[in-house]
Design a protein around this motif. Structure first.
Motif, mmCIF file in Angstrom:
data_model
loop_
_atom_site.group_PDB
_atom_site.id
_atom_site.type_symbol
_atom_site.label_atom_id
_atom_site.label_comp_id
_atom_site.label_asym_id
_atom_site.label_seq_id
_atom_site.Cartn_x
_atom_site.Cartn_y
_atom_site.Cartn_z
ATOM 1 N N THR A 4 0.846 -1.187 0.000
ATOM 2 C CA THR A 4 0.000 0.000 0.000
ATOM 3 C C THR A 4 0.880 1.235 0.000
ATOM 4 O OG1 THR A 4 -1.693 -1.164 1.263
ATOM 5 C CG2 THR A 4 -1.766 1.218 1.315
ATOM 6 N N THR A 5 0.477 2.244 -0.772
ATOM 7 C CA THR A 5 1.191 3.507 -0.748
ATOM 8 C C THR A 5 0.785 4.273 0.498
ATOM 9 O OG1 THR A 5 1.229 3.603 -3.151
ATOM 10 C CG2 THR A 5 1.591 5.664 -1.977
ATOM 11 N N ILE A 6 1.790 4.666 1.266
ATOM 12 C CA ILE A 6 1.542 5.418 2.491
ATOM 13 C C ILE A 6 2.401 6.677 2.442
ATOM 14 C CG2 ILE A 6 1.766 5.415 5.004
ATOM 15 C CD1 ILE A 6 1.335 2.348 4.871
ATOM 16 N N SER A 7 1.800 7.799 2.763
ATOM 17 C CA SER A 7 2.513 9.074 2.807
ATOM 18 C C SER A 7 2.487 9.623 4.227
ATOM 19 C CB SER A 7 1.850 10.081 1.862
ATOM 20 O OG SER A 7 1.959 9.637 0.532
ATOM 21 N N TYR A 59 -0.908 8.476 6.084
ATOM 22 C CA TYR A 59 -2.215 8.334 5.461
ATOM 23 C C TYR A 59 -2.080 7.637 4.118
ATOM 24 C CZ TYR A 59 -0.862 12.285 2.533
ATOM 25 O OH TYR A 59 -0.205 13.091 1.642
ATOM 26 N N GLN A 60 -3.213 7.201 3.601
ATOM 27 C CA GLN A 60 -3.278 6.569 2.296
ATOM 28 C C GLN A 60 -3.812 7.581 1.292
ATOM 29 O OE1 GLN A 60 -5.628 2.929 3.555
ATOM 30 N NE2 GLN A 60 -4.220 2.078 2.046
ATOM 31 N N LYS A 63 -7.447 7.507 -0.799
ATOM 32 C CA LYS A 63 -8.500 6.837 -0.031
ATOM 33 C C LYS A 63 -9.083 7.853 0.930
ATOM 34 C CE LYS A 63 -7.667 2.027 -0.283
ATOM 35 N NZ LYS A 63 -8.097 0.831 0.354
ATOM 36 N N ASP A 65 -7.724 10.308 1.851
ATOM 37 C CA ASP A 65 -6.630 10.587 2.780
ATOM 38 C C ASP A 65 -6.875 9.949 4.146
ATOM 39 O OD1 ASP A 65 -5.266 11.879 0.829
ATOM 40 O OD2 ASP A 65 -5.724 13.889 1.546
ATOM 41 N N GLN A 66 -7.221 8.668 4.114
ATOM 42 C CA GLN A 66 -7.493 7.922 5.341
ATOM 43 C C GLN A 66 -6.263 7.922 6.242
ATOM 44 O OE1 GLN A 66 -8.107 3.723 4.798
ATOM 45 N NE2 GLN A 66 -8.348 3.358 6.986
ATOM 46 N N PHE A 145 -2.447 -1.769 10.065
ATOM 47 C CA PHE A 145 -1.217 -1.289 9.435
ATOM 48 C C PHE A 145 0.002 -1.410 10.343
ATOM 49 C CE2 PHE A 145 -4.706 0.611 7.203
ATOM 50 C CZ PHE A 145 -4.319 0.528 5.873
#
Length: 163
Positions: A4-7, A59-60, A63, A65-66, A145
């Motif tokens: 999953t891309t996570i920032s 966050y994702q 999504k 910005d979940q 996560f």
């Protein structure tokens, strides 16, 4: 869990409701709704309000910005303790009073010690505590996560910010 891309970004005050949910889900009392408001008033919201410049969220993107985790830091624990007692203890006390009757005697003892802001100078701290350990932090990651290295990434971001 798939890749999953996570920032990671600086926290905003608008992140508080999602952070409160992550805080509750990552807590030892997740699932017990009686604690929900108490948990976030004690362990997340004051940081987003009082020291937001030292808060970062994971966050994702895409999504909505979940928010899936955060790190919050009070670089001056002694000053933060005083602010929390003055500004946040009354709100926390009101929250506790709403649900107090729903807890057993032993749960109430736990609540009195773990879910309050202590009055500054109300208990003896080791000499030089704040000189050696002036700051403190909290990290919470959504259970789905955890164990993906996200806590380390949040720590790296905070350390970079504080240097």
């Amino acid at each position: 869990m798939t890749s999953t891309t996570i920032s990671i970004r600086n926290a905003k005050r608008t992140d508080q409701s999602q952070a409160a949910e992550v805080c509750f889900l990552a807590s030892q009392v997740s699932g017990d709704e009686r604690y929900k408001e108490i948990i976030h008033l004690r362990w997340s919201t004051p940081y987003f309000e009082e020291v937001s410049e030292n808060c970062f969220v994971a966050y994702q993107p895409g999504k909505a910005d979940q928010l899936i985790g955060y790190i919050i830091c009070a670089p001056d624990s002694e000053a933060f303790e005083k602010i929390c007692y003055t500004n946040w203890q009354p709100l926390l006390q009101q929250s506790l009073e709403k649900v107090w009757s729903q807890f057993s005697f032993f749960e109430r003892i736990k609540l009195k010690f773990l879910y309050r802001f202590p009055k500054p100078n109300s208990f003896k701290k080791p000499k030089g505590l704040y000189a050696y350990y002036p700051a403190h932090l909290h990290i919470n990651i959504h259970p789905d996560f955890q164990r993906l290295g996200l806590g380390s990434k949040l720590m790296d971001r905070l350390i970079s910010h504080l240097q």
